[in-house]
Scaffold this motif. Structure first.
Motif, mmCIF file in Angstrom:
data_model
loop_
_atom_site.group_PDB
_atom_site.id
_atom_site.type_symbol
_atom_site.label_atom_id
_atom_site.label_comp_id
_atom_site.label_asym_id
_atom_site.label_seq_id
_atom_site.Cartn_x
_atom_site.Cartn_y
_atom_site.Cartn_z
ATOM 1 N N VAL A 157 0.896 -1.258 -0.179
ATOM 2 C CA VAL A 157 0.037 0.175 0.066
ATOM 3 C C VAL A 157 0.751 1.267 -0.090
ATOM 4 O O VAL A 157 0.675 2.231 -0.485
ATOM 5 C CB VAL A 157 -1.012 0.064 1.240
ATOM 6 N N LEU A 158 1.878 1.180 0.708
ATOM 7 C CA LEU A 158 2.809 2.501 0.826
ATOM 8 C C LEU A 158 3.398 2.938 -0.546
ATOM 9 O O LEU A 158 3.555 3.987 -0.643
ATOM 10 C CB LEU A 158 3.985 2.291 1.660
ATOM 11 N N ARG A 159 3.516 2.029 -1.456
ATOM 12 C CA ARG A 159 4.011 2.185 -2.930
ATOM 13 C C ARG A 159 2.936 3.312 -3.491
ATOM 14 O O ARG A 159 3.523 3.901 -4.557
ATOM 15 C CB ARG A 159 4.278 1.033 -3.444
ATOM 16 N N HIS A 160 1.898 3.334 -3.228
ATOM 17 C CA HIS A 160 0.581 4.050 -3.670
ATOM 18 C C HIS A 160 0.157 5.149 -2.943
ATOM 19 O O HIS A 160 -0.990 5.789 -3.408
ATOM 20 C CB HIS A 160 -0.438 2.985 -4.139
ATOM 21 N N ILE A 161 0.744 5.519 -1.961
ATOM 22 C CA ILE A 161 0.057 6.775 -1.158
ATOM 23 C C ILE A 161 0.345 7.890 -2.037
ATOM 24 O O ILE A 161 1.262 8.246 -2.864
ATOM 25 C CB ILE A 161 0.774 6.633 0.141
ATOM 26 N N ALA A 162 -0.759 9.013 -1.754
ATOM 27 C CA ALA A 162 -0.885 10.091 -2.316
ATOM 28 C C ALA A 162 0.142 11.290 -1.745
ATOM 29 O O ALA A 162 0.355 11.067 -0.544
ATOM 30 C CB ALA A 162 -2.197 10.517 -2.787
ATOM 31 N N LYS A 163 0.284 12.345 -2.296
ATOM 32 C CA LYS A 163 0.837 13.510 -1.397
ATOM 33 C C LYS A 163 0.032 13.834 -0.186
ATOM 34 O O LYS A 163 -0.996 13.843 -0.348
ATOM 35 C CB LYS A 163 1.257 14.716 -2.436
ATOM 36 N N GLU A 197 10.340 5.095 5.147
ATOM 37 C CA GLU A 197 10.827 6.491 4.945
ATOM 38 C C GLU A 197 10.733 7.197 3.702
ATOM 39 O O GLU A 197 10.271 8.254 3.598
ATOM 40 C CB GLU A 197 12.355 6.491 5.763
ATOM 41 N N ARG A 198 11.338 6.450 2.681
ATOM 42 C CA ARG A 198 11.333 7.240 1.392
ATOM 43 C C ARG A 198 9.884 7.541 0.948
ATOM 44 O O ARG A 198 9.670 8.470 0.225
ATOM 45 C CB ARG A 198 12.032 6.405 0.412
ATOM 46 N N HIS A 199 9.124 6.642 1.088
ATOM 47 C CA HIS A 199 7.752 6.981 0.630
ATOM 48 C C HIS A 199 7.076 8.123 1.389
ATOM 49 O O HIS A 199 6.450 8.816 0.848
ATOM 50 C CB HIS A 199 6.754 5.617 0.942
ATOM 51 N N LEU A 200 7.268 8.301 2.827
ATOM 52 C CA LEU A 200 6.990 9.323 3.640
ATOM 53 C C LEU A 200 7.461 10.491 3.098
ATOM 54 O O LEU A 200 6.720 11.574 3.200
ATOM 55 C CB LEU A 200 7.014 8.959 4.998
ATOM 56 N N ARG A 221 2.089 11.322 6.506
ATOM 57 C CA ARG A 221 2.186 11.285 7.918
ATOM 58 C C ARG A 221 1.725 9.938 8.188
ATOM 59 O O ARG A 221 0.928 9.280 7.889
ATOM 60 C CB ARG A 221 1.240 12.073 8.842
ATOM 61 N N MET A 222 2.844 9.244 9.217
ATOM 62 C CA MET A 222 2.184 7.691 9.751
ATOM 63 C C MET A 222 2.095 7.878 11.212
ATOM 64 O O MET A 222 3.166 8.440 11.932
ATOM 65 C CB MET A 222 3.443 6.842 9.157
ATOM 66 N N GLN A 223 0.945 7.627 11.929
ATOM 67 C CA GLN A 223 0.790 7.680 13.280
ATOM 68 C C GLN A 223 0.394 6.494 13.865
ATOM 69 O O GLN A 223 -0.713 5.877 13.373
ATOM 70 C CB GLN A 223 -0.066 8.943 13.651
#
Length: 334
Positions: free
Chosen positions: A232-238, A263-266, A272-274
């Motif tokens: 999923v992280l590969r597809h996160i939007a801005k 880290e690179r995806h974020l 933001r990851m929480q």
């Protein structure tokens, strides 16, 4: 007044997923009430994925259940005797009352009196309990959904995930559920109203995920960790918001697992990851229950329950939950 008290105690410390062999059912008398105490007859016991963390030796957000102690668990029942000014015989209550027939308490473990008399008591352990409250605050406070957002949910057919998906739809979002197996994918689509649902066991999972999220993922409610979340992280939007609510796919934290780094995806997407703990919102519990109950009554929020009869089902129930065989909130009726 009260019969013998059957209690499920922790017999040995598990590493990873607790199994039936780690527990034992014992019978003890119910003690006489002291001034300021009340006696609750439990009617339903809850089974939660979080219980794995409550019994393991690995670091957790709460102290581990001690060997020989009654298994920590949410339960719901009624007050059958009281020497406590705040509770009367007949009051329905829910709280951390343990895997046992009866609980003698001064009231500390009780989370709330159940006042929704028009709705089943079981809901106080599910959609109107820790599962629904988790979904409500995790999505709204950390996910912060906006109309038109794409919201992806892992374990989307589960008690928390299915609620997250429906609440996101109520917020005007497009929802994509991730579940295991064709039956659970069907549940996501037909019963819980997800716009799309994907089987993570499908060999083409990566491609299906990309197709379902052509504009990226704005909110990801993560109940699994592991390979599903890496995908999923590969597809996160801005500006994506990622809610860490569970790590069900990680069998053990000893040794600490390794894998792709977020880290690179974020960084690239200013995302933001929480982490989320429902205990941080205990002071707002009634707010969530009131809203959720209104949607249940109005038919906008659906739920499923899987109820088994008898305390003898408790010891093996956590392992069964992680095996993914259930198709609803797992409860044990006494």
């Amino acid at each position: 007044m009260a019969g013998p008290n059957r209690q499920v105690i922790l017999k040995s410390r598990p590493v990873g997923i607790p199994e039936a062999r780690h527990f034992e059912i014992v019978t003890n008398p119910v003690p006489e009430l002291a001034e300021g105490e009340l006696l609750v007859r439990n009617r339903y016991l809850s089974v939660e994925p979080a219980m794995r963390g409550w019994v393991n030796a690995a670091a957790n957000y709460s102290d581990a259940v001690g060997i020989g102690e009654v298994m920590r668990a949410f339960s719901a029942g009624e007050v059958v005797a009281s020497r406590h000014a705040g509770y009367s015989v007949g009051d329905k209550v829910m709280g951390m009352l343990g895997w046992q027939d009866y609980c003698v308490t001064t009231g500390g473990p009780i989370r709330r009196k159940v006042r929704e008399a028009d709705l089943p008591l079981t809901l106080s352990l599910g959609i109107l309990g820790i599962n629904g409250v988790t979904a409500y605050f995790a999505l709204n406070e950390i996910g912060q959904p906006r109309p038109g957002d794409t919201v992806v949910v892992s374990t989307a057919a589960g008690a928390v995930g299915s609620a997250v998906g429906q609440l996101a739809k109520l917020a005007g979002c497009r929802t994509v559920g991730i579940a295991g197996g064709a039956d659970k994918v069907r549940l996501c689509l037909e019963e819980f109203g997800f716009d799309a649902a994907i089987d993570y066991k499908d060999p083409s999972f990566q491609e299906r995920l990309a197709e379902a999220c052509p504009d990226g993922v704005d909110v990801y409610h993560d109940n699994t960790g592991g390979a599903i979340s890496d995908a999923v992280l590969r597809h996160i939007a801005k500006g994506a918001r990622i809610v860490i609510c569970g790590t069900a796919s990680v069998a053990s934290w000893d040794p600490w697992p390794s894998g792709p780094r977020p880290e690179r995806h974020l960084l690239n997407k200013a995302a933001r990851m929480q982490g989320f703990l429902v205990w941080d919102y205990e002071h707002r519990y009634e707010e969530a229950v009131s809203r959720l109950a209104g949607w249940v009554r109005g038919g906008q929020l659906r739920y499923r329950e899987e109820i088994v009869d008898g305390i003898e089902h408790a010891p093996g129930s956590i392992a069964e939950l992680y095996a993914g065989t259930n198709t609803g909130k797992r409860l044990i009726r006494l």
